[in-house]
Scaffold this motif. Structure first.
Motif, PDB file in Angstrom:
ATOM      1  N   VAL A 110       0.827  -1.224   0.000  1.00  0.00           N
ATOM      2  CA  VAL A 110       0.000   0.000   0.000  1.00  0.00           C
ATOM      3  C   VAL A 110       0.857   1.269   0.000  1.00  0.00           C
ATOM      4  CG1 VAL A 110      -2.223  -0.766   0.926  1.00  0.00           C
ATOM      5  CG2 VAL A 110      -0.310  -0.377   2.498  1.00  0.00           C
ATOM      6  N   GLN A 111       1.993   1.229   0.701  1.00  0.00           N
ATOM      7  CA  GLN A 111       2.826   2.434   0.754  1.00  0.00           C
ATOM      8  C   GLN A 111       3.405   2.764  -0.632  1.00  0.00           C
ATOM      9  OE1 GLN A 111       2.982  -0.221   2.738  1.00  0.00           O
ATOM     10  NE2 GLN A 111       5.026  -0.581   3.571  1.00  0.00           N
ATOM     11  N   ASP A 112       3.641   1.700  -1.451  1.00  0.00           N
ATOM     12  CA  ASP A 112       4.112   1.954  -2.829  1.00  0.00           C
ATOM     13  C   ASP A 112       3.013   2.650  -3.632  1.00  0.00           C
ATOM     14  OD1 ASP A 112       6.431   0.499  -2.198  1.00  0.00           O
ATOM     15  OD2 ASP A 112       5.409  -1.386  -2.659  1.00  0.00           O
ATOM     16  N   ARG A 113       1.787   2.200  -3.413  1.00  0.00           N
ATOM     17  CA  ARG A 113       0.668   2.813  -4.148  1.00  0.00           C
ATOM     18  C   ARG A 113       0.473   4.277  -3.733  1.00  0.00           C
ATOM     19  NH1 ARG A 113       0.701  -0.377  -8.082  1.00  0.00           N
ATOM     20  NH2 ARG A 113      -0.509  -2.303  -8.030  1.00  0.00           N
ATOM     21  N   LEU A 114       0.692   4.554  -2.450  1.00  0.00           N
ATOM     22  CA  LEU A 114       0.575   5.950  -1.991  1.00  0.00           C
ATOM     23  C   LEU A 114       1.576   6.827  -2.737  1.00  0.00           C
ATOM     24  CD1 LEU A 114       0.255   5.549   1.892  1.00  0.00           C
ATOM     25  CD2 LEU A 114      -1.267   6.941   0.502  1.00  0.00           C
ATOM     26  N   ILE A 115       2.800   6.310  -2.867  1.00  0.00           N
ATOM     27  CA  ILE A 115       3.847   7.087  -3.552  1.00  0.00           C
ATOM     28  C   ILE A 115       3.468   7.267  -5.031  1.00  0.00           C
ATOM     29  CG2 ILE A 115       6.293   7.058  -4.283  1.00  0.00           C
ATOM     30  CD1 ILE A 115       6.096   7.638  -1.315  1.00  0.00           C
ATOM     31  N   GLU A 116       2.916   6.194  -5.627  1.00  0.00           N
ATOM     32  CA  GLU A 116       2.498   6.319  -7.029  1.00  0.00           C
ATOM     33  C   GLU A 116       1.469   7.441  -7.219  1.00  0.00           C
ATOM     34  OE1 GLU A 116       2.870   1.587  -7.998  1.00  0.00           O
ATOM     35  OE2 GLU A 116       0.946   2.571  -8.415  1.00  0.00           O
ATOM     36  N   ARG A 117       0.636   7.627  -6.187  1.00  0.00           N
ATOM     37  CA  ARG A 117      -0.411   8.665  -6.291  1.00  0.00           C
ATOM     38  C   ARG A 117       0.007   9.930  -5.549  1.00  0.00           C
ATOM     39  NH1 ARG A 117      -5.290   5.857  -8.287  1.00  0.00           N
ATOM     40  NH2 ARG A 117      -6.416   7.732  -7.688  1.00  0.00           N
ATOM     41  N   GLU A 118       1.291  10.144  -5.472  1.00  0.00           N
ATOM     42  CA  GLU A 118       1.867  11.211  -4.650  1.00  0.00           C
ATOM     43  C   GLU A 118       1.183  12.571  -4.819  1.00  0.00           C
ATOM     44  OE1 GLU A 118       6.101  11.359  -4.907  1.00  0.00           O
ATOM     45  OE2 GLU A 118       6.222  13.115  -3.605  1.00  0.00           O
ATOM     46  N   LYS A 119       1.035  12.969  -6.093  1.00  0.00           N
ATOM     47  CA  LYS A 119       0.541  14.319  -6.363  1.00  0.00           C
ATOM     48  C   LYS A 119      -0.883  14.495  -5.793  1.00  0.00           C
ATOM     49  CE  LYS A 119       0.230  17.560 -10.238  1.00  0.00           C
ATOM     50  NZ  LYS A 119      -1.208  17.671 -10.368  1.00  0.00           N
ATOM     51  N   GLU A 120      -1.713  13.509  -6.093  1.00  0.00           N
ATOM     52  CA  GLU A 120      -3.112  13.600  -5.646  1.00  0.00           C
ATOM     53  C   GLU A 120      -3.209  13.536  -4.117  1.00  0.00           C
ATOM     54  OE1 GLU A 120      -5.481  10.431  -7.110  1.00  0.00           O
ATOM     55  OE2 GLU A 120      -7.370  11.341  -6.445  1.00  0.00           O
ATOM     56  N   VAL A 121      -2.424  12.600  -3.538  1.00  0.00           N
ATOM     57  CA  VAL A 121      -2.453  12.442  -2.078  1.00  0.00           C
ATOM     58  C   VAL A 121      -2.000  13.754  -1.424  1.00  0.00           C
ATOM     59  CG1 VAL A 121      -1.337  11.231  -0.142  1.00  0.00           C
ATOM     60  CG2 VAL A 121      -2.188   9.943  -2.100  1.00  0.00           C
ATOM     61  N   TYR A 122      -0.949  14.357  -1.993  1.00  0.00           N
ATOM     62  CA  TYR A 122      -0.448  15.607  -1.418  1.00  0.00           C
ATOM     63  C   TYR A 122      -1.528  16.703  -1.485  1.00  0.00           C
ATOM     64  CZ  TYR A 122       2.052  19.892  -0.615  1.00  0.00           C
ATOM     65  OH  TYR A 122       2.419  21.106  -0.089  1.00  0.00           O
ATOM     66  N   GLU A 123      -2.163  16.812  -2.640  1.00  0.00           N
ATOM     67  CA  GLU A 123      -3.185  17.858  -2.795  1.00  0.00           C
ATOM     68  C   GLU A 123      -4.345  17.647  -1.820  1.00  0.00           C
ATOM     69  OE1 GLU A 123      -2.363  18.786  -7.474  1.00  0.00           O
ATOM     70  OE2 GLU A 123      -4.298  17.863  -6.938  1.00  0.00           O
ATOM     71  N   LEU A 124      -4.746  16.395  -1.687  1.00  0.00           N
ATOM     72  CA  LEU A 124      -5.862  16.122  -0.763  1.00  0.00           C
ATOM     73  C   LEU A 124      -5.491  16.514   0.666  1.00  0.00           C
ATOM     74  CD1 LEU A 124      -7.212  12.673  -2.054  1.00  0.00           C
ATOM     75  CD2 LEU A 124      -8.374  14.866  -2.163  1.00  0.00           C
ATOM     76  N   ILE A 125      -4.242  16.195   1.057  1.00  0.00           N
ATOM     77  CA  ILE A 125      -3.837  16.485   2.445  1.00  0.00           C
ATOM     78  C   ILE A 125      -3.566  17.983   2.623  1.00  0.00           C
ATOM     79  CG2 ILE A 125      -2.108  16.039   4.247  1.00  0.00           C
ATOM     80  CD1 ILE A 125      -1.608  13.304   2.954  1.00  0.00           C
ATOM     81  N   ALA A 126      -2.689  18.508   1.761  1.00  0.00           N
ATOM     82  CA  ALA A 126      -2.187  19.864   2.014  1.00  0.00           C
ATOM     83  C   ALA A 126      -3.162  20.941   1.571  1.00  0.00           C
ATOM     84  CB  ALA A 126      -0.846  20.048   1.303  1.00  0.00           C
ATOM     85  N   GLU A 127      -3.959  20.663   0.545  1.00  0.00           N
ATOM     86  CA  GLU A 127      -4.820  21.729   0.035  1.00  0.00           C
ATOM     87  C   GLU A 127      -6.285  21.536   0.390  1.00  0.00           C
ATOM     88  OE1 GLU A 127      -3.789  21.881  -4.119  1.00  0.00           O
ATOM     89  OE2 GLU A 127      -1.668  22.095  -3.550  1.00  0.00           O
ATOM     90  N   LYS A 128      -6.680  20.287   0.561  1.00  0.00           N
ATOM     91  CA  LYS A 128      -8.116  20.072   0.801  1.00  0.00           C
ATOM     92  C   LYS A 128      -8.413  19.554   2.209  1.00  0.00           C
ATOM     93  CE  LYS A 128      -9.188  19.665  -4.020  1.00  0.00           C
ATOM     94  NZ  LYS A 128      -9.129  18.752  -5.142  1.00  0.00           N
ATOM     95  N   GLY A 129      -7.373  19.484   3.036  1.00  0.00           N
ATOM     96  CA  GLY A 129      -7.591  19.127   4.453  1.00  0.00           C
ATOM     97  C   GLY A 129      -8.053  17.702   4.676  1.00  0.00           C
TER      98      GLY A 129
END
Ligand code: FAD
Length: 689
Positions: free
Chosen positions: A617-636
């Motif tokens: 799962v952690q590999d998949r998180l990295i693969e979706r890095e950009k989206e995951v970052y936006e969801l966390i940092a920009e959309k709370g």
């Protein structure tokens, strides 16, 4: 309106009668309370110092325990102080006492704390009032107190031994004086027992000096008077009922509809019917059970994200082995009476030896080296005594001969005695020295919005080949094999059931568990979806870690059905399994996706596909890095991680640190600080074990 005294008395009597009628069930419940929870002191006081003095105790051991481990070590420690130094020890749960006068402890009394940590560095549920007390302390408040402290924690969690560390800080800030060193056990490293033993051995040396103690050979000093009863099994004899409320004599514990009375909690479970169960894996060598418990009529409520505690019993095979090892007669009826009011009866009494072994004692599981030293006095002969004493002192020999062979207590003793029975071990020693069977927790996989009265759990069956060549049978988990037995019986798979490594008495004491029932209680957790449905959610749950997320997703599905005009934030679920054989709830997810539209997406990692690289799962998180970052940092987005505390939760944490560090252009230490802050404010929640 003028009322004379007689009118007033008549009115009062009438009101009481009416109240008694309407609240008769509640009254009944009060009077039918579990006898095993004895009165704290003969004077009724809850003041710890008062009770200690009233009972002429000269040492205090206190524990705050969530799953029973801190309690077990506290009790072992207390027993050893008594067995080696004849100290008159009071051992108690902090939950049951008040501490306002702790500074008035006699100057020659030391208090030893055993504190477990739960969740995000939290105190165990029952120890929260004790934590509140610690928070009120000011400089000098405990200047007369001498204490020792041992924390039980797991280094794979961010706030390792958080509760013990907090307690240590508060006690020392209040002027209390630490004796010996502050000790910590690390379950994450699998060294709890050895951590305890090395801390304890050093502390005992220190205590000998501080308290001028004379050490003698260990002598078992019982905390109860033990009596064999000739009465045979009558209605007052427990046959393994979870609490006294379930005894045939507890007539008042049922309401007019024949339902058991609550409240049901960690001291009084509800015997819930399993209305459905099935196997989730398609492979033959591994099993995962989905079970649905019906709570209707119990007044027990749960919320999506809570835990269900299942109270197990031991298998026929393990019960038989244990009874045979100690040459015990299962039919013997016995009673225990506490020698003073600080001691609590451990389970409903009187009972039979067979019922106690099956329902109340933890007879499988790894052996603690400490019990070997206390068993030396009862070894069958001098040769065995010698080898037992040797292995009890030698950590490496114990690891090689006992732990690495996955022996339980009976396996280990029979191995050491070459099959000779340990029939000199008194039964009351066994009751006081073997840990008591604890409920096992499961992350609830249903949604309280969707299934109000039914609780689903998803349990992987612990049934592993013994890596040691000397023991052919697999190493089995108590509760999960019980659930598997129930699943096969309920689905009429008799042949498969007969081939299981272990079998259980599914009917339970006096047929209490007949028709697939088990005692359970709900444990509240803080694992909750954000209240605003528009807040995005990132869920990471490989294996059975997906359990609460099935609940979360079902919750959102129901929510959308009820409120179709509300827009959901993005819900990403990172799930992992070995391959398709162990893909949990594979047939359900497409339906959830359909109902939630683009708001829900499941991202799957398989770690054992033929000719494919392992993906986690952690590999998949990295693969979706950009989206995951936006969801966390920009959309709370809120982040949730569930499952294996060791590898997975740390790997996911590292991946998220990396994502935040890359996204924000900050160091990984700075990113880790942000995640720590998310954890503190509930935006990053873990349900790991
Ligand atoms: P136990 O009898 O407790 O044995 C534990 C392990 O020790 C097993 O692997 C067993 O094979 C091994 N063992 C037995 N004897 C020995 C021996 N002599 N030497 C060495 N090892 C031995 N689990 C889930 O499957 N799903 C969930 O959703 C889930 N949620 C959880 C939530 C929380 C908050 C917590 C704390 C735990 C959760 N667990 C979950 C884990 C669960 O509580 C149990 O620990 C697990 O099911 C094993 O229980 P058991 O009684 O079958 O095994």
């Amino acid at each position: 309106l003028g009322l004379d005294n007689l009118d007033f008395a008549v009115l009062c009597a009438l009101s009481l009668a009416v109240a008694a009628y309407f609240y008769k069930d509640k009254f009944a419940e009060l009077f039918a309370s579990d006898e095993s929870i004895s009165v704290v002191s003969s004077s009724g006081s809850r003041d710890i110092v008062h009770v200690l003095k009233e009972n002429n105790k000269n040492y205090l051991v206190l524990y705050g325990s969530q799953t029973g481990t801190a309690e077990d070590y506290a009790k072992k420690f207390a027993k050893e102080l008594t067995a080696k130094f004849s100290l008159n020890v009071m051992c108690a749960d902090v939950e049951n006492y008040e501490f306002d006068h702790l500074n008035e402890l006699p100057s020659d009394v030391i208090v030893s704390f055993f504190v477990s940590t739960y969740g995000e560095g939290d105190f165990p549920d029952g120890a929260v009032p004790f934590e509140d007390y610690l928070n009120t302390l000011e400089d000098g408040d405990l200047s007369n107190v001498k204490y020792t402290l041992f924390g039980l924690g797991n280094s794979t969690y961010e706030f390792f031994n958080g509760a013990a560390k907090k307690a240590h800080k508060k006690l020392s800030n209040a002027g209390a004086n630490l004796v010996g060193i502050y000790g910590e056990a690390d379950d994450g490293a699998g060294t709890t027992d050895e951590d305890y033993l090395s801390w304890k051995d050093a502390l005992l040396e220190e205590l000998k000096t501080v308290l001028s103690l004379d050490e003698h050979e260990q002598r078992f000093e019982p905390s109860f008077t033990y009596k064999v009863l000739d009465s045979g099994v009558t209605d007052t004899v427990s046959l393994g009922e979870p609490t006294a409320q379930y005894m045939p004599t507890a007539k008042l514990s049922y309401n007019n509809e024949g339902k058991q009375l609550g409240p049901f909690d960690g001291t009084n479970p509800y015997v819930a019917p399993i209305v459905k169960s099935h196997e989730l894996f398609t492979s033959k060598d591994r099993n995962c059970i989905h079970a649905e418990f019906d709570l209707s009529g119990s007044n027990m409520k749960y919320s999506t994200g809570d835990h269900l505690a299942v109270w197990p019993s031991n298998s026929d095979e393990k019960v038989k082995q244990f009874l045979s090892c100690f040459n015990l007669d299962p039919e013997t009826v016995f009673d225990l009476k506490p020698l003073d009011s600080t001691v609590k009866c451990p389970f409903p009494l009187p009972t039979t030896i067979g019922a106690a072994v099956r329902h109340y004692l933890e007879i499988t599981g790894p052996v603690s080296r400490q019990i070997f030293s206390s068993l030396v006095q009862f070894a069958p002969n001098d040769d065995i005594k010698e080898s037992l004493a040797k292995i009890a002192q030698d950590k490496d020999l114990f690891a090689k001969d006992i732990t690495s062979r996955y022996f339980n207590l009976a396996d280990a003793l029979l191995y050491l005695s070459n099959g000779s029975k340990w029939d000199s071990v008194p039964w009351n020693f066994i009751v006081e020295s073997v840990p008591h069977l604890q409920p096992r927790y499961y992350s609830i996989s249903s949604s309280s919005l969707s299934e109000k009265q039914t609780v689903h759990i998803t349990a992987i069956v612990e049934n592993n080949a013994n890596p040691s060549s000397e023991k052919a049978e697999p190493v089995t988990g108590v509760t999960t094999n019980l659930l598997r037995n129930i699943q096969l019986a309920q689905n009429k798979k008799a042949v498969a059931a007969s081939n299981l490594p272990v079998h259980y008495d599914l009917d339970g004491p006096r047929g209490l568990f007949k028709n697939y029932k088990l005692p359970v209680h709900v444990r509240r957790s803080a694992f909750r979806l954000p209240s605003n449905p528009a807040t995005p959610v990132i869920m990471v749950g490989p294996g059975t870690g997906v359990a609460p997320f099935r609940g979360f997703v079902r919750d959102r599905v129901k929510f959308v059905e009820q409120q179709p005009n509300v827009t959901l934030g993005k819900h990403l679920l990172f799930y992992g399994s070995r391959n398709q054989d162990d893909f949990l709830y594979a047939s359900e997810w497409p339906d959830y996706s359909k109902k939630l539209g683009g708001a829900f997406e499941m991202i799957v990692a398989h770690s054992r596909l033929p000719d494919q690289p392992k993906v986690y799962v952690q590999d998949r998180l990295i693969e979706r890095e950009k989206e995951v970052y936006e969801l966390i940092a920009e959309k709370g987005a809120f982040i949730y991680v569930c499952g294996d505390a060791k590898g997975m939760a740390q790997g996911v944490h590292a991946a998220l640190v990396k994502i935040l560090s890359n996204g924000k252009g900050i160091t990984t230490d700075e990113a880790a600080e942000i995640i720590k802050m998310f954890k503190a404010n509930g935006k990053y929640q873990e349900d790991v074990w």
